[in-house]
Design a protein around this motif. Structure first.
Motif, PDB file in Angstrom:
ATOM      1  N   ALA A 111      21.969  11.087  14.507  1.00 15.38           N
ATOM      2  CA  ALA A 111      21.466  10.888  13.256  1.00 15.38           C
ATOM      3  C   ALA A 111      20.086  10.226  13.206  1.00 15.38           C
ATOM      4  O   ALA A 111      19.342  10.620  12.204  1.00 15.38           O
ATOM      5  N   ALA A 112      19.695   9.787  14.474  1.00 16.09           N
ATOM      6  CA  ALA A 112      18.183   9.324  14.369  1.00 16.09           C
ATOM      7  C   ALA A 112      17.346  10.461  14.803  1.00 16.09           C
ATOM      8  O   ALA A 112      16.137  10.168  14.883  1.00 16.09           O
ATOM      9  N   SER A 113      18.076  11.746  14.984  1.00 12.46           N
ATOM     10  CA  SER A 113      16.900  12.864  15.445  1.00 12.46           C
ATOM     11  C   SER A 113      16.143  13.394  14.525  1.00 12.46           C
ATOM     12  O   SER A 113      15.457  14.457  14.881  1.00 12.46           O
ATOM     13  N   PHE A 114      16.291  13.389  13.218  1.00 14.55           N
ATOM     14  CA  PHE A 114      15.832  14.209  12.061  1.00 14.55           C
ATOM     15  C   PHE A 114      14.379  13.659  12.015  1.00 14.55           C
ATOM     16  O   PHE A 114      13.923  12.547  12.478  1.00 14.55           O
ATOM     17  N   THR A 115      13.453  14.623  11.565  1.00 12.93           N
ATOM     18  CA  THR A 115      11.902  14.201  11.358  1.00 12.93           C
ATOM     19  C   THR A 115      11.379  13.736  10.176  1.00 12.93           C
ATOM     20  O   THR A 115      12.010  14.039   9.196  1.00 12.93           O
TER      21      THR A 115
ATOM     22  N   VAL B  71       6.571  10.836   2.112  1.00 13.76           N
ATOM     23  CA  VAL B  71       7.255  11.243   1.040  1.00 13.76           C
ATOM     24  C   VAL B  71       6.893  10.325  -0.211  1.00 13.76           C
ATOM     25  O   VAL B  71       7.212   9.011  -0.024  1.00 13.76           O
ATOM     26  N   ASP B  72       6.703  10.794  -1.391  1.00 11.19           N
ATOM     27  CA  ASP B  72       6.371   9.973  -2.571  1.00 11.19           C
ATOM     28  C   ASP B  72       7.896   9.761  -3.179  1.00 11.19           C
ATOM     29  O   ASP B  72       8.536  10.785  -3.772  1.00 11.19           O
ATOM     30  N   ILE B  73       8.272   8.465  -3.021  1.00  8.29           N
ATOM     31  CA  ILE B  73       9.508   8.158  -3.481  1.00  8.29           C
ATOM     32  C   ILE B  73       9.725   8.617  -5.038  1.00  8.29           C
ATOM     33  O   ILE B  73      10.879   8.959  -5.368  1.00  8.29           O
TER      34      ILE B  73
ATOM     35  N   THR C 247       4.904   5.586  -1.320  1.00  6.39           N
ATOM     36  CA  THR C 247       5.197   6.293  -0.287  1.00  6.39           C
ATOM     37  C   THR C 247       5.684   6.035   0.748  1.00  6.39           C
ATOM     38  O   THR C 247       5.153   4.800   1.238  1.00  6.39           O
ATOM     39  N   ALA C 248       6.635   6.488   1.352  1.00  2.00           N
ATOM     40  CA  ALA C 248       7.480   6.051   2.589  1.00  2.00           C
ATOM     41  C   ALA C 248       7.676   7.116   3.432  1.00  2.00           C
ATOM     42  O   ALA C 248       7.779   8.242   3.386  1.00  2.00           O
ATOM     43  N   PHE C 249       7.766   6.811   4.763  1.00  2.00           N
ATOM     44  CA  PHE C 249       8.202   7.692   5.755  1.00  2.00           C
ATOM     45  C   PHE C 249       9.550   7.778   6.140  1.00  2.00           C
ATOM     46  O   PHE C 249      10.109   7.079   6.669  1.00  2.00           O
ATOM     47  N   VAL C 250      10.001   8.857   5.643  1.00  2.28           N
ATOM     48  CA  VAL C 250      11.342   9.381   5.490  1.00  2.28           C
ATOM     49  C   VAL C 250      11.910  10.513   5.670  1.00  2.28           C
ATOM     50  O   VAL C 250      10.939  11.614   6.001  1.00  2.28           O
ATOM     51  N   SER C 251      13.115  11.316   5.870  1.00  2.00           N
ATOM     52  CA  SER C 251      13.350  12.612   5.674  1.00  2.00           C
ATOM     53  C   SER C 251      13.591  13.003   4.493  1.00  2.00           C
ATOM     54  O   SER C 251      14.580  12.283   3.757  1.00  2.00           O
ATOM     55  N   ARG C 252      12.845  13.764   3.875  1.00  3.74           N
ATOM     56  CA  ARG C 252      12.997  13.968   2.338  1.00  3.74           C
ATOM     57  C   ARG C 252      14.204  14.676   1.949  1.00  3.74           C
ATOM     58  O   ARG C 252      14.948  14.061   1.028  1.00  3.74           O
ATOM     59  N   GLU C 253      14.893  15.786   2.892  1.00  3.09           N
ATOM     60  CA  GLU C 253      16.103  16.123   2.357  1.00  3.09           C
ATOM     61  C   GLU C 253      17.391  15.230   2.531  1.00  3.09           C
ATOM     62  O   GLU C 253      18.117  15.073   1.572  1.00  3.09           O
TER      63      GLU C 253
ATOM     64  N   ARG D 137      19.812  13.652  -0.564  1.00  2.00           N
ATOM     65  CA  ARG D 137      21.075  13.785  -0.324  1.00  2.00           C
ATOM     66  C   ARG D 137      21.653  12.355  -0.904  1.00  2.00           C
ATOM     67  O   ARG D 137      22.684  12.229  -1.773  1.00  2.00           O
ATOM     68  N   VAL D 138      21.156  11.312  -0.442  1.00  3.05           N
ATOM     69  CA  VAL D 138      21.712   9.974  -0.775  1.00  3.05           C
ATOM     70  C   VAL D 138      21.418   9.774  -2.189  1.00  3.05           C
ATOM     71  O   VAL D 138      22.284   9.311  -2.853  1.00  3.05           O
ATOM     72  N   ILE D 139      20.449   9.785  -2.624  1.00  5.35           N
ATOM     73  CA  ILE D 139      20.124   9.347  -4.042  1.00  5.35           C
ATOM     74  C   ILE D 139      20.938  10.369  -5.128  1.00  5.35           C
ATOM     75  O   ILE D 139      21.312   9.696  -6.020  1.00  5.35           O
TER      76      ILE D 139
END
Length: 694
Positions: free
Chosen positions: A536-540, A544-546, A576-582, A586-588
Motif C-alpha cells: 500500500a505504501a508503494s504508490f507515487t 494535489v490541490d485538495i 495543496t498536499a503530496f498524496v496519490s490523486r487517484e 477513491r476515499v472521498i
C-alpha cells in the motif's frame, strides 16, 4: 519515462559496457581442449562495442548495428571471448531495444555454445549467461523457467565467485522487483549489491570499480523516489555524484563516461528537488543534465527525460513560453526515433502528461483533452503488458526453484546409489568371504533408499497440491478480474465514442469525461486486486490541490444526490498536499457516496476542509440514519457483517471503509467518525500536507 530501465540498459559504459566488461575477461569458443587457458577480450573488441553502444545511446540504432557487423568482419583473429561479447551485445539488443525474442534466443544459444564444457574456466560468464536466460524467459512470460535460470545462476555464482562478482546478480534480482513496481522490496537488493561491491576495490576491474557502483546508487535513488521518500532519493543521488567525483581521479581516461553518468544523476536529482519545492537548484541541475546528454553520442533519451521534468517545472512557474519551446523540441526527437520500443512509449507518456499540464495551465481544457487521452491509452498499454509480471511472487518462485533443484539432486543421487548397488552385488559374487558383511550393508542401503524414495514421493505430492491450489486461486482471481474489466472497458470505449462526437458539448461532455475517468480508476483498482504482493505504501505521491479534488468528487456525485433530492454543500479553502490523486479520490468519493446512500430524501450533506500548519482535515457530514453502537467497532473491518442497506434500499458491499482506512494509513494519516443514530454521521480524514521523510 521510466529512467531506471534506460539507465540499467544504458550504453556500453552503463548498460552494455557494464555487462560487457562485467562478463568480459575470460571466454572461449569451441570445445575445451587439454590444457586450454583463459583468453581475455581483445582491446579491439572493447573499442568496437564501446562505439556501437555510443551510437545506440544517441538514438542511431541502424548505424550502431551496421558498424558492429562491419567492424567484426574486418577484425583479424578473434579470441573466443570476442565472440561471446558480440553475442551478449546482440542478444540484449533484441531483448530490450529492437524486441525480437526469437533472434535474441539465437544469440543466447550461441553464448552457451561458447561456454560449452567450460563453465569452470569461465565462471563469471556462465553465471551471467544463466541470468540473461532468466531475463529471456521473463520477457516471454515463462516465469517458472525464468526463476529456475536465476536460481541456477546465483547458486553457481555463490559457490564459485566472490561477493564482488555476485553484486551484479543481486542487482538484477532487485531490478526484477523494481519492474514489478514493488519499489520498497527492491531497495534491500540494491543496498546489498552496493555492500557486495565493496570487495572489488582491491582489484583493478573498471567495471566493478566504476560502471556498476554509480549505477547501483542511482537506481537505489530511483527506488526511493518511487516510494515517495524524496529526501532519501536525493541523498543517494548525491552519493552517486560524490562517487563519480572521487573515482574520476582514479580513471582519468573515462571522463566522457563519468560526464554522461553525472548528467543522468543530475537529471534525476533535479526532478526530486523540483518535487521538494527547491526550484532554483532543480532548474540548475536539469539544465546541466540536458547540456551534457544532448551532446552527440551521449544519452539522448535521458536528455529527453530531463527536458520533460524541466518543462513541468516551467509550467508550474507559469513560464509557458519556455515550456512550449522544450515541448516542441521533444516532439521532434520522439517523432524521429528509429525504434518504437518501451523507452519510446515511456517518453511519449511523459511528453503527453507535460502537454496536458501546459494546456491546463493556459485554461485550454479542450486542447488538453487529446493529450490526456494519449497518456491514458499509452499507460494502459504498458500496464496491460506488465499485469502478468506484477502478480509473480519472486521469493516464492525462487523457493520453488530451489525445491525443484533439490528434487533433481535427490533423483540423481538415487540413480548413483543404484549404480553402486549393482556394482556391489556383482562384486559380492567374487568376494564370497565377505558376503555376510556386504549383505548387511546392502540391507541398510535398501532401507535408506526406501526412506529417501518415500520422502521424495511425499515431497512431490505436497508440491503438486501446492501448485494445484495456487493455480486454482489464480484462475478464480483472473475470472473475477476478467468479468469486471470487460464491462468497464466497454464503458470507457463507449465514452470515447460519444466524446468523439463534436455535437456533444457543455455539461454532457463534462459528464462523459467524468464517466470515463471513473471507469479508468475502476480498471486501476481491478489491476491492483490482481497483484498478489500488494504494498500500500508503494504508490507515487504528487502535489494535489485538495480543494479541486473535492470539487471534482462533488460534481461527479451530484447526480446521485439529485436522485434523492439531496444537496451537496461544499466549503473549501486552497490547500495543496503530496498524496496519490487517484487513491484519495477513491476515499472521498466513497465517503460522499455513503453519505448519500444513508441519508433520507431532501437532506443536506456538507463537505468542508480545515488546515493546520502540517495537516489538512476533510469532513463529510450527513443528516442520515447514523451508525448504531452495536456496529461502530466493525465498520472499518474487511468483509464486515456490520453492513446495512441505504435509505432507498441501496445494496452494501462492506469493503469501502476498510479500503479507505488502508489508503489513508498509507498516506500517514487517520480516518474516524462521529455518529448519533437517526441524527447523522460525520466522517473525518486527516492527512499530512508534505511528503514524509523516510
Amino acid at each position: 519515462m521510466n529512467s531506471v530501465t534506460r539507465f540499467y540498459f544504458w550504453s556500453s559504459k552503463t548498460c552494455f559496457h557494464c555487462f560487457l566488461y562485467f562478463i568480459g575477461f575470460y571466454g572461449l569458443i569451441g570445445c575445451q581442449t587439454q590444457g586450454e587457458s583463459y583468453q581475455p577480450i581483445s582491446a579491439e573488441t572493447t573499442e568496437i562495442l564501446d562505439r556501437s553502444s555510443n551510437l545506440l545511446n544517441s538514438g542511431q540504432y541502424r548505424r550502431s548495428m551496421q558498424f558492429l557487423d562491419s567492424a567484426y568482419q574486418q577484425m583479424g583473429n578473434k579470441t573466443p571471448l570476442d565472440w561471446w561479447e558480440r553475442y551478449n551485445f546482440l542478444s540484449r539488443i533484441y531483448l530490450k531495444y529492437d524486441v525480437d525474442l526469437n533472434q535474441s534466443r539465437v544469440y543466447l544459444d550461441s553464448m552457451f555454445w561458447v561456454l560449452e564444457d567450460r563453465n569452470r574456466l569461465y565462471q563469471k560468464e556462465y553465471a551471467q549467461t544463466k541470468f540473461l536466460e532468466g531475463d529471456w524467459y521473463k520477457a516471454g512470460r515463462d516465469f517458472e523457467k525464468a526463476f529456475a535460470s536465476y536460481f541456477e545462476g546465483r547458486e553457481f555464482a555463490q559457490a564459485n565467485l566472490s561477493d564482488c562478482l555476485i553484486s551484479n546478480l543481486t542487482y538484477q534480482l532487485g531490478i526484477f522487483r523494481y519492474e514489478q513496481q514493488q519499489y520498497a522490496a527492491s531497495i534491500p537488493y540494491f543496498k546489498q549489491a552496493i555492500e557486495e561491491n565493496q570487495d572489488c576495490w582491491d582489484a583493478d576491474m573498471m567495471d566493478q570499480n566504476l560502471y556498476f557502483p554509480q549505477m547501483y546508487r542511482n537506481t537505489l535513488g530511483l527506488a526511493y523516489e518511487k516510494t515517495g521518500a524524496l529526501d532519501s532519493a536525493a541523498y543517494f543521488y548525491q552519493k552517486g555524484l560524490t562517487f563519480l567525483e572521487t573515482i574520476e581521479k582514479r580513471y582519468p581516461g573515462e571522463k566522457k563516461f563519468i560526464s554522461l553518468a553525472r548528467g543522468v544523476i543530475l537529471g534525476n536529482l533535479g526532478g526530486v528537488l523540483a518535487s521538494l519545492g527547491k526550484t532554483q537548484d532543480a532548474e540548475r541541475f536539469l539544465k546541466e543534465s540536458i547540456a551534457i546528454n544532448s551532446q552527440p553520442n551521449f544519452d539522448v533519451l535521458d536528455a529527453l527525460t530531463a527536458k520533460i521534468k524541466l518543462a513541468e517545472l516551467f509550467i508550474s512557474q507559469n513560464r509557458l513560453q519556455e515550456a512550449e519551446q522544450l515541448l516542441v523540441a521533444m516532439d521532434s526527437v520522439l517523432s524521429g526515433s528509429e525504434l518504437k520500443n518501451r523507452a519510446y512509449v515511456q517518453g511519449r507518456i511523459g511528453w503527453a502528461k507535460a502537454m496536458d499540464a501546459f494546456y491546463e495551465q493556459q485554461g485550454a481544457l479542450e486542447k488538453a483533452y487529446p493529450y490526456v487521452r494519449m497518456h491514458n491509452q499509452l499507460q494502459d498499454s504498458l500496464d496491460r503488458a506488465d499485469d502478468a509480471l506484477r502478480t509473480v511472487d519472486m521469493e516464492a518462485s525462487l523457493q520453488n526453484a530451489a525445491q525443484q533443484y533439490q528434487l533433481s539432486l535427490i533423483n540423481r543421487d538415487n540413480q548413483i546409489k543404484n549404480i553402486y548397488l549393482g556394482a556391489t552385488i556383482g562384486f559380492t559374487v567374487l568376494l564370497v568371504i565377505f558376503l555376510a558383511f556386504i549383505w548387511q550393508g546392502l540391507s541398510r542401503s535398501k532401507n535408506i533408499n526406501k526412506v529417501i524414495s518415500q520422502q521424495n514421493i511425499e515431497l512431490q505430492e505436497t508440491l503438486g497440491a501446492l501448485e494445484q491450489s495456487q493455480a486454482e486461486n489464480t484462475k478464480i482471481m483472473y475470472m473475477v478480474a476478467h468479468d469486471l474489466r470487460n464491462p468497464i472497458s466497454s464503458m470507457v470505449m463507449m465514452a470515447d465514442i460519444l466524446l468523439s462526437d463534436e455535437q456533444i458539448s457543455g455539461e454532457n461532455r463534462v459528464l462523459l469525461g467524468h464517466i470515463k475517468t471513473s471507469c479508468n480508476n475502476s480498471l486501476n483498482l481491478v489491476s491492483e486486486m490482481m497483484q498478489s504482493n500488494k504494498n500500500a505504501a508503494s504508490f507515487t505521491k504528487e502535489a494535489v490541490d485538495i480543494d479541486r479534488l473535492l470539487n471534482y468528487c462533488v460534481e461527479l456525485l451530484q447526480h446521485k444526490a439529485h436522485e434523492k433530492n439531496q444537496k451537496l454543500i461544499l466549503e473549501t479553502i486552497p490547500v495543496t498536499a503530496f498524496v496519490s490523486r487517484e487513491k484519495l479520490w477513491r476515499v472521498i468519493s466513497n465517503l460522499i457516496a455513503n453519505a448519500v446512500k444513508f441519508s433520507p430524501k431532501g437532506k443536506s450533506i456538507r463537505i468542508s476542509m480545515k488546515k493546520t500548519s502540517e495537516k489538512v482535515i476533510v469532513s463529510i457530514k450527513d443528516e442520515g440514519i447514523g451508525i448504531p453502537e452495536s456496529i461502530k467497532n466493525k465498520v472499518f473491518e474487511w468483509y464486515t457483517d456490520g453492513k446495512r442497506s441505504g435509505t432507498e434500499g441501496e445494496k452494501p458491499f462492506g469493503m469501502g471503509l476498510a479500503i479507505s482506512k488502508q489508503i489513508i494509513a498509507a498516506h500517514g494519516g487517520t480516518i474516524w467518525f462521529e455518529s448519533e443514530e437517526n441524527k447523522g454521521t460525520t466522517f473525518y480524514i486527516e492527512i499530512p500536507i508534505k511528503v514524509q521523510k523516510s
